[in-house]
Design a protein around this motif. Sequence first.
Motif, PDB file in Angstrom:
ATOM      1  N   PHE A 257       6.901 -22.595  -7.786  1.00 16.54           N
ATOM      2  CA  PHE A 257       5.463 -22.671  -7.472  1.00 16.54           C
ATOM      3  C   PHE A 257       5.191 -22.231  -6.039  1.00 16.54           C
ATOM      4  O   PHE A 257       4.191 -21.574  -5.764  1.00 16.54           O
ATOM      5  N   GLY A 258       6.071 -22.591  -5.104  1.00 19.22           N
ATOM      6  CA  GLY A 258       5.909 -22.167  -3.713  1.00 19.22           C
ATOM      7  C   GLY A 258       6.014 -20.660  -3.573  1.00 19.22           C
ATOM      8  O   GLY A 258       5.244 -20.030  -2.836  1.00 19.22           O
ATOM      9  N   ALA A 259       6.969 -20.079  -4.295  1.00 15.72           N
ATOM     10  CA  ALA A 259       7.124 -18.623  -4.247  1.00 15.72           C
ATOM     11  C   ALA A 259       5.895 -17.931  -4.832  1.00 15.72           C
ATOM     12  O   ALA A 259       5.398 -16.949  -4.275  1.00 15.72           O
ATOM     13  N   ILE A 260       5.383 -18.444  -5.930  1.00 19.20           N
ATOM     14  CA  ILE A 260       4.187 -17.855  -6.550  1.00 19.20           C
ATOM     15  C   ILE A 260       2.987 -18.005  -5.621  1.00 19.20           C
ATOM     16  O   ILE A 260       2.176 -17.075  -5.490  1.00 19.20           O
ATOM     17  N   ALA A 261       2.876 -19.168  -4.977  1.00 24.72           N
ATOM     18  CA  ALA A 261       1.732 -19.415  -4.089  1.00 24.72           C
ATOM     19  C   ALA A 261       1.719 -18.467  -2.894  1.00 24.72           C
ATOM     20  O   ALA A 261       0.652 -18.167  -2.354  1.00 24.72           O
ATOM     21  N   THR A 262       2.893 -17.994  -2.496  1.00 19.93           N
ATOM     22  CA  THR A 262       2.941 -17.080  -1.338  1.00 19.93           C
ATOM     23  C   THR A 262       2.913 -15.615  -1.747  1.00 19.93           C
ATOM     24  O   THR A 262       3.008 -14.743  -0.890  1.00 19.93           O
ATOM     25  N   TRP A 263       2.769 -15.347  -3.000  1.00 25.61           N
ATOM     26  CA  TRP A 263       2.733 -13.980  -3.503  1.00 25.61           C
ATOM     27  C   TRP A 263       1.381 -13.365  -3.152  1.00 25.61           C
ATOM     28  O   TRP A 263       0.331 -13.824  -3.603  1.00 25.61           O
TER      29      TRP A 263
ATOM     30  N   PRO B 269      -7.439 -16.629  -5.605  1.00 31.22           N
ATOM     31  CA  PRO B 269      -7.157 -17.648  -4.587  1.00 31.22           C
ATOM     32  C   PRO B 269      -7.066 -19.059  -5.167  1.00 31.22           C
ATOM     33  O   PRO B 269      -6.339 -19.904  -4.646  1.00 31.22           O
ATOM     34  N   ILE B 270      -7.785 -19.326  -6.246  1.00 34.16           N
ATOM     35  CA  ILE B 270      -7.731 -20.654  -6.873  1.00 34.16           C
ATOM     36  C   ILE B 270      -6.339 -20.904  -7.447  1.00 34.16           C
ATOM     37  O   ILE B 270      -5.770 -21.992  -7.277  1.00 34.16           O
ATOM     38  N   SER B 271      -5.784 -19.904  -8.115  1.00 33.11           N
ATOM     39  CA  SER B 271      -4.423 -20.044  -8.659  1.00 33.11           C
ATOM     40  C   SER B 271      -3.425 -20.270  -7.541  1.00 33.11           C
ATOM     41  O   SER B 271      -2.508 -21.096  -7.661  1.00 33.11           O
ATOM     42  N   THR B 272      -3.580 -19.542  -6.454  1.00 31.45           N
ATOM     43  CA  THR B 272      -2.697 -19.716  -5.304  1.00 31.45           C
ATOM     44  C   THR B 272      -2.772 -21.154  -4.788  1.00 31.45           C
ATOM     45  O   THR B 272      -1.738 -21.784  -4.515  1.00 31.45           O
ATOM     46  N   ALA B 273      -3.962 -21.684  -4.691  1.00 28.82           N
ATOM     47  CA  ALA B 273      -4.134 -23.061  -4.217  1.00 28.82           C
ATOM     48  C   ALA B 273      -3.496 -24.060  -5.177  1.00 28.82           C
ATOM     49  O   ALA B 273      -2.862 -25.036  -4.745  1.00 28.82           O
ATOM     50  N   ILE B 274      -3.662 -23.825  -6.475  1.00 38.51           N
ATOM     51  CA  ILE B 274      -3.069 -24.734  -7.469  1.00 38.51           C
ATOM     52  C   ILE B 274      -1.545 -24.717  -7.366  1.00 38.51           C
ATOM     53  O   ILE B 274      -0.902 -25.773  -7.368  1.00 38.51           O
ATOM     54  N   PHE B 275      -0.956 -23.508  -7.265  1.00 35.74           N
ATOM     55  CA  PHE B 275       0.500 -23.424  -7.146  1.00 35.74           C
ATOM     56  C   PHE B 275       0.993 -24.062  -5.846  1.00 35.74           C
ATOM     57  O   PHE B 275       2.023 -24.730  -5.824  1.00 35.74           O
ATOM     58  N   ALA B 276       0.264 -23.872  -4.767  1.00 37.29           N
ATOM     59  CA  ALA B 276       0.639 -24.500  -3.490  1.00 37.29           C
ATOM     60  C   ALA B 276       0.556 -26.021  -3.595  1.00 37.29           C
ATOM     61  O   ALA B 276       1.433 -26.740  -3.092  1.00 37.29           O
ATOM     62  N   LEU B 277      -0.482 -26.512  -4.251  1.00 40.08           N
ATOM     63  CA  LEU B 277      -0.624 -27.952  -4.446  1.00 40.08           C
ATOM     64  C   LEU B 277       0.542 -28.508  -5.264  1.00 40.08           C
ATOM     65  O   LEU B 277       1.144 -29.520  -4.896  1.00 40.08           O
ATOM     66  N   LEU B 278       0.862 -27.835  -6.363  1.00 45.29           N
ATOM     67  CA  LEU B 278       1.973 -28.296  -7.201  1.00 45.29           C
ATOM     68  C   LEU B 278       3.289 -28.274  -6.426  1.00 45.29           C
ATOM     69  O   LEU B 278       4.106 -29.195  -6.559  1.00 45.29           O
TER      70      LEU B 278
END
Length: 182
Positions: free
Chosen positions: A49-55, A63-72
């Motif tokens: 999830f961290g790797a996906i959030a920094t993609w 940006p919403i998906s990025t925030a969700i992955f960063a939160l997870l």
Amino acid sequence: MSNVTPTAALIDECERQSENCGYTATSFIIWLRFLRWTRTALLVAPVIFGAIATWKILAQTSPISTAIFALLATVIPPVYRASRLDQAITDYETLAGEYTNLRDRFRQLARIAAQKPFPEFEAEAKPIIARLEKARGRALAPPDWTFQRARRKHKAGDYQHDYDQRSGMPLPSSTSQGDRNP
């Protein structure tokens, strides 16, 4: 008045406890597999999830998906620690081993120690019964589906010893041909 001898009654009880310990050990092992997979998922998911959030492509398009992955990625590690999953795994490993050993000790009592005079047989059984009572003092409770699955595996003969089949040793009552299909 019953015509059952004390030796026969203790043999029956040893066989019954051997069967119970087998079911319990198997259900604990099935639950352990689930817990270990859960632990692996909880340890790997934050990294993914961290790797996906920094993609950058995802950040630009959603940006919403990025925030969700960063939160997870940040929420899962403390949830994992709070769940005390590692302690549960250790507890189930310990008791799965103990119940497996008890299953074998009760079987040996019924098959070998029962050949001795009753006082000696009873004396050998008492410490094993005490170990069972101690193991039962730990109230671990895997989900019911693990017991049902364990029971099916035992009934299907998955834990039948090859030696017993080759030697013509009588099957324990839990896996006899008449009891295979409930």
